[in-house]
Design a protein around this motif. Structure first.
Motif, PDB file in Angstrom:
ATOM      1  N   GLY A 119       0.792  -1.223   0.000  1.00 42.73           N
ATOM      2  CA  GLY A 119       0.000   0.000   0.000  1.00 42.73           C
ATOM      3  C   GLY A 119       0.823   1.270   0.000  1.00 42.73           C
ATOM      4  N   PHE A 120       2.128   1.152   0.208  1.00 47.28           N
ATOM      5  CA  PHE A 120       2.994   2.325   0.257  1.00 47.28           C
ATOM      6  C   PHE A 120       3.596   2.678  -1.101  1.00 47.28           C
ATOM      7  N   VAL A 121       4.029   1.659  -1.841  1.00 47.95           N
ATOM      8  CA  VAL A 121       4.805   1.922  -3.051  1.00 47.95           C
ATOM      9  C   VAL A 121       3.904   2.335  -4.207  1.00 47.95           C
ATOM     10  N   GLY A 122       4.515   3.031  -5.165  1.00 49.44           N
ATOM     11  CA  GLY A 122       3.799   3.539  -6.329  1.00 49.44           C
ATOM     12  C   GLY A 122       3.869   5.052  -6.368  1.00 49.44           C
ATOM     13  N   GLY A 123       4.300   5.600  -7.494  1.00 52.56           N
ATOM     14  CA  GLY A 123       4.482   7.042  -7.606  1.00 52.56           C
ATOM     15  C   GLY A 123       5.923   7.421  -7.334  1.00 52.56           C
ATOM     16  N   ASN A 124       6.170   8.730  -7.181  1.00 50.66           N
ATOM     17  CA  ASN A 124       7.549   9.151  -6.946  1.00 50.66           C
ATOM     18  C   ASN A 124       7.958   8.880  -5.502  1.00 50.66           C
ATOM     19  N   LEU A 125       9.253   8.989  -5.240  1.00 52.87           N
ATOM     20  CA  LEU A 125       9.797   8.572  -3.951  1.00 52.87           C
ATOM     21  C   LEU A 125       9.275   9.427  -2.804  1.00 52.87           C
ATOM     22  N   GLU A 126       9.079  10.714  -3.050  1.00 56.44           N
ATOM     23  CA  GLU A 126       8.559  11.592  -1.998  1.00 56.44           C
ATOM     24  C   GLU A 126       7.166  11.145  -1.553  1.00 56.44           C
ATOM     25  N   THR A 127       6.339  10.768  -2.514  1.00 56.07           N
ATOM     26  CA  THR A 127       4.989  10.301  -2.196  1.00 56.07           C
ATOM     27  C   THR A 127       5.037   9.003  -1.406  1.00 56.07           C
ATOM     28  N   VAL A 128       5.916   8.100  -1.810  1.00 54.79           N
ATOM     29  CA  VAL A 128       6.047   6.811  -1.125  1.00 54.79           C
ATOM     30  C   VAL A 128       6.464   7.018   0.331  1.00 54.79           C
ATOM     31  N   VAL A 129       7.474   7.851   0.557  1.00 58.02           N
ATOM     32  CA  VAL A 129       7.952   8.089   1.922  1.00 58.02           C
ATOM     33  C   VAL A 129       6.863   8.732   2.772  1.00 58.02           C
ATOM     34  N   SER A 130       6.114   9.661   2.204  1.00 57.60           N
ATOM     35  CA  SER A 130       5.069  10.337   2.979  1.00 57.60           C
ATOM     36  C   SER A 130       3.995   9.362   3.442  1.00 57.60           C
ATOM     37  N   GLU A 183      16.975  13.803 -11.503  1.00 56.45           N
ATOM     38  CA  GLU A 183      16.427  15.073 -11.023  1.00 56.45           C
ATOM     39  C   GLU A 183      16.273  16.092 -12.142  1.00 56.45           C
ATOM     40  N   SER A 184      17.025  15.914 -13.213  1.00 57.18           N
ATOM     41  CA  SER A 184      17.036  16.894 -14.300  1.00 57.18           C
ATOM     42  C   SER A 184      15.862  16.755 -15.261  1.00 57.18           C
ATOM     43  N   ARG A 185      15.005  15.732 -15.073  1.00 58.19           N
ATOM     44  CA  ARG A 185      13.883  15.561 -15.996  1.00 58.19           C
ATOM     45  C   ARG A 185      12.632  15.131 -15.235  1.00 58.19           C
ATOM     46  N   PRO A 186      11.452  15.367 -15.818  1.00 61.20           N
ATOM     47  CA  PRO A 186      10.205  15.034 -15.128  1.00 61.20           C
ATOM     48  C   PRO A 186      10.062  13.526 -14.909  1.00 61.20           C
ATOM     49  N   SER A 187       9.400  13.166 -13.811  1.00 56.01           N
ATOM     50  CA  SER A 187       9.144  11.758 -13.510  1.00 56.01           C
ATOM     51  C   SER A 187       7.685  11.426 -13.801  1.00 56.01           C
ATOM     52  N   LYS A 188       7.366  10.140 -13.786  1.00 60.62           N
ATOM     53  CA  LYS A 188       5.983   9.711 -13.979  1.00 60.62           C
ATOM     54  C   LYS A 188       5.091  10.321 -12.895  1.00 60.62           C
ATOM     55  N   PRO A 189       3.871  10.701 -13.248  1.00 59.11           N
ATOM     56  CA  PRO A 189       3.118  10.388 -14.470  1.00 59.11           C
ATOM     57  C   PRO A 189       3.295  11.367 -15.630  1.00 59.11           C
TER      58      PRO A 189
END
Length: 215
Positions: A43-54, A138-144
């Motif tokens: 239930g935690f993983v999925g999306g960018n790393l900041e979202t996962v950690v939060s 960091e230099s380019r946009p991540s998903k989605p």
């Protein structure tokens, strides 16, 4: 024009959840935050790393400072761990080879760091299996954001209309929608399929994915 199959990495073609969870728990423990049982990480993983950690921090501890601390420690721990439990899902290797034999271009688009996904791809898959691997920088946009999809299509020498996206999370579905391409959602990973979307189908096994891609 050859078709382009764009795969998410974690939870789609490679089972990484055990090693990811172990590394996150070590990072949380390092900074004095509660750890979590293995089953909670679906239930935690999925999306960018900041979202996962939060998602895994206590609600009263969610702040940019704490997210950054856990994020950077996790990257250090995970990047140097042996990843003994990480391997492709059963049947994936055969499917990828069948797609290659049928003339498809294969690619990976993930929010996992570029060096990590390059290293794991080289370790787990035969050389030349993938025509493009786009991870997080960091230099380019991540998903989605569809940036990675467009980059992959350019590197594969194809048009975006030739591409199909395969993933196990809503960030993958949204990436496909933002890119204007069809998506196959696989249910064996960590994500839950939520909603009714045009050009999105779900499959529960590798054979089902094979049928969607190869007929």
């Amino acid at each position: 024009m050859a078709k382009i199959a764009i795969f998410d990495f974690d939870g789609t073609i490679v089972n990484t959840i055990t090693d990811v969870a172990l590394s996150f728990n070590k990072a949380l423990e390092t900074h004095g935050f509660p750890t979590h049982p293995m089953e909670a990480f679906d239930g935690f993983v999925g999306g960018n790393l900041e979202t996962v950690v939060s998602r895994m921090l206590p609600k009263d501890a969610i702040s940019d400072e704490n997210i950054d601390k856990v994020k950077f420690t996790y990257r250090e721990i995970y990047g140097t761990s042996p990843k003994e439990n990480t391997k492709p899902y059963d049947g994936i290797m055969g499917l990828l080879q069948d797609l290659k034999d049928a003339g498809w271009k294969l690619a990976i688009n993930t929010n996992k760091g570029q060096k990590l996904v390059d290293d794991l791809t080289a370790e787990l898959f035969p050389e030349g299996m993938f025509d493009s691997v786009v991870g997080y920088l960091e230099s380019r946009p991540s998903k989605p954001d569809p940036y990675g999809v467009k980059m992959i299509c350019e590197e594969c020498g194809g048009d975006i209309s030739d591409a199909i996206y395969i993933g196990d999370g809503m960030s993958d579905v949204n990436t496909a929608i933002n890119a204007g391409i069809p998506c196959v959602f696989v249910t064996w990973g960590q994500g839950d399929f939520d909603g009714d979307f045009d050009d999105v189908v779900s499959v529960s096994c590798v054979e089902g994915l094979r049928n969607e891609l190869l007929g």
